[in-house]
Scaffold this motif. Structure first.
Motif, PDB file in Angstrom:
ATOM      1  N   ILE A 275       0.839  -1.206   0.000  1.00  0.00           N
ATOM      2  CA  ILE A 275       0.000   0.000   0.000  1.00  0.00           C
ATOM      3  C   ILE A 275       0.872   1.254   0.000  1.00  0.00           C
ATOM      4  N   ASN A 276       2.167   1.076   0.180  1.00  0.00           N
ATOM      5  CA  ASN A 276       3.081   2.221   0.246  1.00  0.00           C
ATOM      6  C   ASN A 276       3.763   2.485  -1.090  1.00  0.00           C
ATOM      7  N   LYS A 277       4.468   1.489  -1.608  1.00  0.00           N
ATOM      8  CA  LYS A 277       5.118   1.620  -2.906  1.00  0.00           C
ATOM      9  C   LYS A 277       4.358   0.755  -3.899  1.00  0.00           C
ATOM     10  N   ILE A 278       3.405   1.380  -4.568  1.00  0.00           N
ATOM     11  CA  ILE A 278       2.513   0.635  -5.449  1.00  0.00           C
ATOM     12  C   ILE A 278       3.089   0.598  -6.864  1.00  0.00           C
ATOM     13  N   ASP A 279       3.559  -0.576  -7.273  1.00  0.00           N
ATOM     14  CA  ASP A 279       4.073  -0.720  -8.643  1.00  0.00           C
ATOM     15  C   ASP A 279       2.922  -0.667  -9.641  1.00  0.00           C
ATOM     16  N   LYS A 280       1.923  -1.491  -9.377  1.00  0.00           N
ATOM     17  CA  LYS A 280       0.712  -1.510 -10.200  1.00  0.00           C
ATOM     18  C   LYS A 280      -0.377  -2.225  -9.417  1.00  0.00           C
ATOM     19  N   THR A 281      -1.600  -2.088  -9.871  1.00  0.00           N
ATOM     20  CA  THR A 281      -2.710  -2.829  -9.255  1.00  0.00           C
ATOM     21  C   THR A 281      -3.318  -3.749 -10.306  1.00  0.00           C
ATOM     22  N   ILE A 282      -3.806  -4.896  -9.833  1.00  0.00           N
ATOM     23  CA  ILE A 282      -4.512  -5.808 -10.727  1.00  0.00           C
ATOM     24  C   ILE A 282      -5.803  -6.244 -10.045  1.00  0.00           C
ATOM     25  N   ILE A 283      -6.765  -6.657 -10.827  1.00  0.00           N
ATOM     26  CA  ILE A 283      -7.993  -7.236 -10.289  1.00  0.00           C
ATOM     27  C   ILE A 283      -7.823  -8.747 -10.295  1.00  0.00           C
ATOM     28  N   SER A 294      -1.428  -8.748  -2.305  1.00  0.00           N
ATOM     29  CA  SER A 294      -2.464  -8.694  -1.274  1.00  0.00           C
ATOM     30  C   SER A 294      -3.666  -7.948  -1.814  1.00  0.00           C
ATOM     31  N   GLY A 295      -4.849  -8.330  -1.338  1.00  0.00           N
ATOM     32  CA  GLY A 295      -6.066  -7.617  -1.711  1.00  0.00           C
ATOM     33  C   GLY A 295      -6.281  -6.433  -0.785  1.00  0.00           C
ATOM     34  N   TYR A 296      -6.389  -5.242  -1.361  1.00  0.00           N
ATOM     35  CA  TYR A 296      -6.534  -4.027  -0.549  1.00  0.00           C
ATOM     36  C   TYR A 296      -7.867  -3.306  -0.744  1.00  0.00           C
ATOM     37  N   ASP A 297      -8.691  -3.807  -1.657  1.00  0.00           N
ATOM     38  CA  ASP A 297     -10.012  -3.222  -1.870  1.00  0.00           C
ATOM     39  C   ASP A 297     -10.868  -4.251  -2.585  1.00  0.00           C
ATOM     40  N   ILE A 298     -12.192  -4.097  -2.498  1.00  0.00           N
ATOM     41  CA  ILE A 298     -13.072  -4.961  -3.268  1.00  0.00           C
ATOM     42  C   ILE A 298     -13.047  -4.516  -4.729  1.00  0.00           C
ATOM     43  N   GLY A 299     -13.193  -5.487  -5.635  1.00  0.00           N
ATOM     44  CA  GLY A 299     -13.139  -5.197  -7.067  1.00  0.00           C
ATOM     45  C   GLY A 299     -14.492  -4.841  -7.663  1.00  0.00           C
ATOM     46  N   ASP A 300     -14.511  -4.631  -8.981  1.00  0.00           N
ATOM     47  CA  ASP A 300     -15.711  -4.158  -9.682  1.00  0.00           C
ATOM     48  C   ASP A 300     -16.897  -5.110  -9.550  1.00  0.00           C
ATOM     49  N   GLU A 301     -16.633  -6.418  -9.678  1.00  0.00           N
ATOM     50  CA  GLU A 301     -17.733  -7.386  -9.593  1.00  0.00           C
ATOM     51  C   GLU A 301     -18.359  -7.392  -8.198  1.00  0.00           C
ATOM     52  N   VAL A 327      -5.938   5.272   0.921  1.00  0.00           N
ATOM     53  CA  VAL A 327      -5.070   5.271  -0.265  1.00  0.00           C
ATOM     54  C   VAL A 327      -5.967   5.307  -1.493  1.00  0.00           C
ATOM     55  N   ASN A 328      -5.758   6.272  -2.352  1.00  0.00           N
ATOM     56  CA  ASN A 328      -6.652   6.520  -3.481  1.00  0.00           C
ATOM     57  C   ASN A 328      -6.904   5.278  -4.335  1.00  0.00           C
ATOM     58  N   GLU A 329      -5.852   4.512  -4.582  1.00  0.00           N
ATOM     59  CA  GLU A 329      -5.981   3.335  -5.439  1.00  0.00           C
ATOM     60  C   GLU A 329      -6.896   2.260  -4.849  1.00  0.00           C
ATOM     61  N   PHE A 330      -7.129   2.325  -3.539  1.00  0.00           N
ATOM     62  CA  PHE A 330      -7.923   1.288  -2.871  1.00  0.00           C
ATOM     63  C   PHE A 330      -9.166   1.868  -2.174  1.00  0.00           C
ATOM     64  N   SER A 331      -9.668   2.972  -2.697  1.00  0.00           N
ATOM     65  CA  SER A 331     -10.786   3.675  -2.044  1.00  0.00           C
ATOM     66  C   SER A 331     -12.131   3.471  -2.728  1.00  0.00           C
ATOM     67  N   GLU A 332     -12.122   2.989  -3.958  1.00  0.00           N
ATOM     68  CA  GLU A 332     -13.357   2.975  -4.746  1.00  0.00           C
ATOM     69  C   GLU A 332     -14.452   2.122  -4.112  1.00  0.00           C
ATOM     70  N   GLY A 333     -14.094   0.955  -3.605  1.00  0.00           N
ATOM     71  CA  GLY A 333     -15.093   0.060  -3.021  1.00  0.00           C
ATOM     72  C   GLY A 333     -15.835   0.702  -1.867  1.00  0.00           C
TER      73      GLY A 333
END
Length: 398
Positions: A275-283, A294-301, A327-333
């Motif tokens: 959650i600190n040094k984010i290279d990329k995110t995947i679903i 590691s899973g840091y947020d719920i995905g679209d489905e 963290v913005n990348e893991f806030s949508e859910g």
């Protein structure tokens, strides 16, 4: 259902009330208040006493001081100017009130409101010290507990004090909390959906057991979902989970099945290496997270699934974020769930949101305007749901 004596049942004319409030507000680096909500809610009982010809001694804690005396960043001197602005009067801040030669009379002669310095500057507060409680009780005729967020703590200002004062009651805020939580469990409309997040199953075992008896759906997100997924044989990669709670997760799933309650776990996660040094995110499918991620947020489905159920619900309770929403990348859910609860409430559902992170998520997008009730309790809310009472409120029962 717990019912307590309310301040509206007491005659305050020519009496002094000592009011335990929760003015534990967040402060900026410059020690200015960043969110006044807790004070804005807490002053209503004080105004009621003043309107009914009484006087108030206010007591609260702020932050987590060491309990060894004054600390500037935790001093109530940081909030007193805001209080004075609300009441449009000067309010004295009393520091050394726990000493044998202290007398409150000289302050009460000249002032309708007095503010005691941070209770937790004294170690006796958290240890529920009898003599400290007696001292606090000696300042007034009536005790008012209006700090719901601390009612699960057996501290001197919320517990022992009740044994040393003539009259005791709950304030308007606590009364409102109890009525709204009781409505949730005793006067709800189905479908009833609970949304639970956060990191630990262990924090919510009693809550889930209670909810299984009354709800139709339990949506589980956050890191606590990993323990359930791991129990069911899922591969959660490097995600945190509670190994020693796998059996409890299984037990809760079985209880829900017996009661025909739907427990919905995430279908997919937003994953990353950190959650600190984010290279990329995947679903990733929630049951097959890659080994080093590691899973840091719920995905679209999962968002589609959860929000669809929320949209159909008539009663909703939410406690705990669905991911690392700071963290913005893991806030949508978390924010999409907040939006869904808001929309469902606009369409006629009853909603209750509690816990600091959940409330922060609701506030961030101004959804708080559409929520039926926002609880001021986190741990207190969970304990009240699980046990049907709280240590401090048991002493104030009708």
């Amino acid at each position: 259902m717990l019912e307590c004596k309310s301040l509206v049942d007491i005659n305050f004319k020519d009496k002094v009330a000592i009011v335990r409030v929760d003015f534990n507000v967040p402060l900026k680096n410059n020690l200015k208040i960043s969110d006044t909500t807790r004070i804005d809610n807490g002053v209503k009982s004080i105004k009621y006493v003043l309107k009914n010809k009484g006087k108030c001694v206010i007591m609260s804690h702020l932050g987590r001081p060491k309990g060894k005396g004054y600390e500037k960043k935790f001093s109530l001197e940081n909030i007193i100017s805001y209080l004075e602005k609300i009441f449009k009067i000067k309010i004295p801040l009393i520091r050394n009130y726990y000493s044998y030669d202290f007398s409150i009379e000289k302050y009460l002669e000249k002032n309708d409101i007095i503010l005691l310095e941070n209770l937790r500057f004294y170690p006796e507060e958290k240890s529920n010290n009898k003599n400290f409680a007696k001292t606090l009780a000696s300042f007034a005729d009536v005790y008012i507990n209006d700090a719901f967020g601390t009612c699960h703590r057996s501290h001197a200002s919320t517990n022992s004090i009740i044994n040393h004062i003539k009259e005791s009651c709950v304030g308007l805020l606590v009364d409102k909390e109890l009525k709204n939580i009781n409505q949730l469990f005793y006067n709800n409309n189905p479908p009833f959906t609970a949304i639970l997040g956060g990191s630990k199953v262990s924090d919510k075992i009693g809550v889930i057991e209670k909810l299984i008896k009354v709800v139709d759906n339990i949506l589980i997100g956050g890191a606590m979902a990993n323990t359930f997924i791991r129990y069911l044989g899922g591969n959660i990669g490097n995600s945190i989970y509670e190994k020693d709670k796998l059996g409890i997760a299984g037990k809760l799933l079985n209880q829900a099945k017996e009661k025909k309650v739907n427990i919905l776990l995430p279908i997919d996660f937003v994953c990353s290496n950190s959650i600190n040094k984010i290279d990329k995110t995947i679903i990733s499918n929630s049951f097959s997270v890659p080994a080093k991620l590691s899973g840091y947020d719920i995905g679209d489905e999962t968002i589609k699934s959860f929000t669809s159920i929320i949209a159909k619900s008539k009663t909703i309770i939410w406690n705990g974020p669905l991911g690392v929403f700071e963290v913005n990348e893991f806030s949508e859910g978390t924010f999409k769930v907040a939006d869904a609860i808001s929309k469902s409430t606009i369409n006629g559902a009853y909603s209750l949101v509690g816990g600091g992170d959940s409330v922060a998520a609701i506030n961030k997008n101004n959804n708080y305007k559409n929520i039926s009730f926002i609880s001021t309790g986190g741990g207190a809310l969970l304990e009240y749901i699980a046990k049907g009472s709280l240590p401090s409120l048991k002493l104030l029962k009708l």
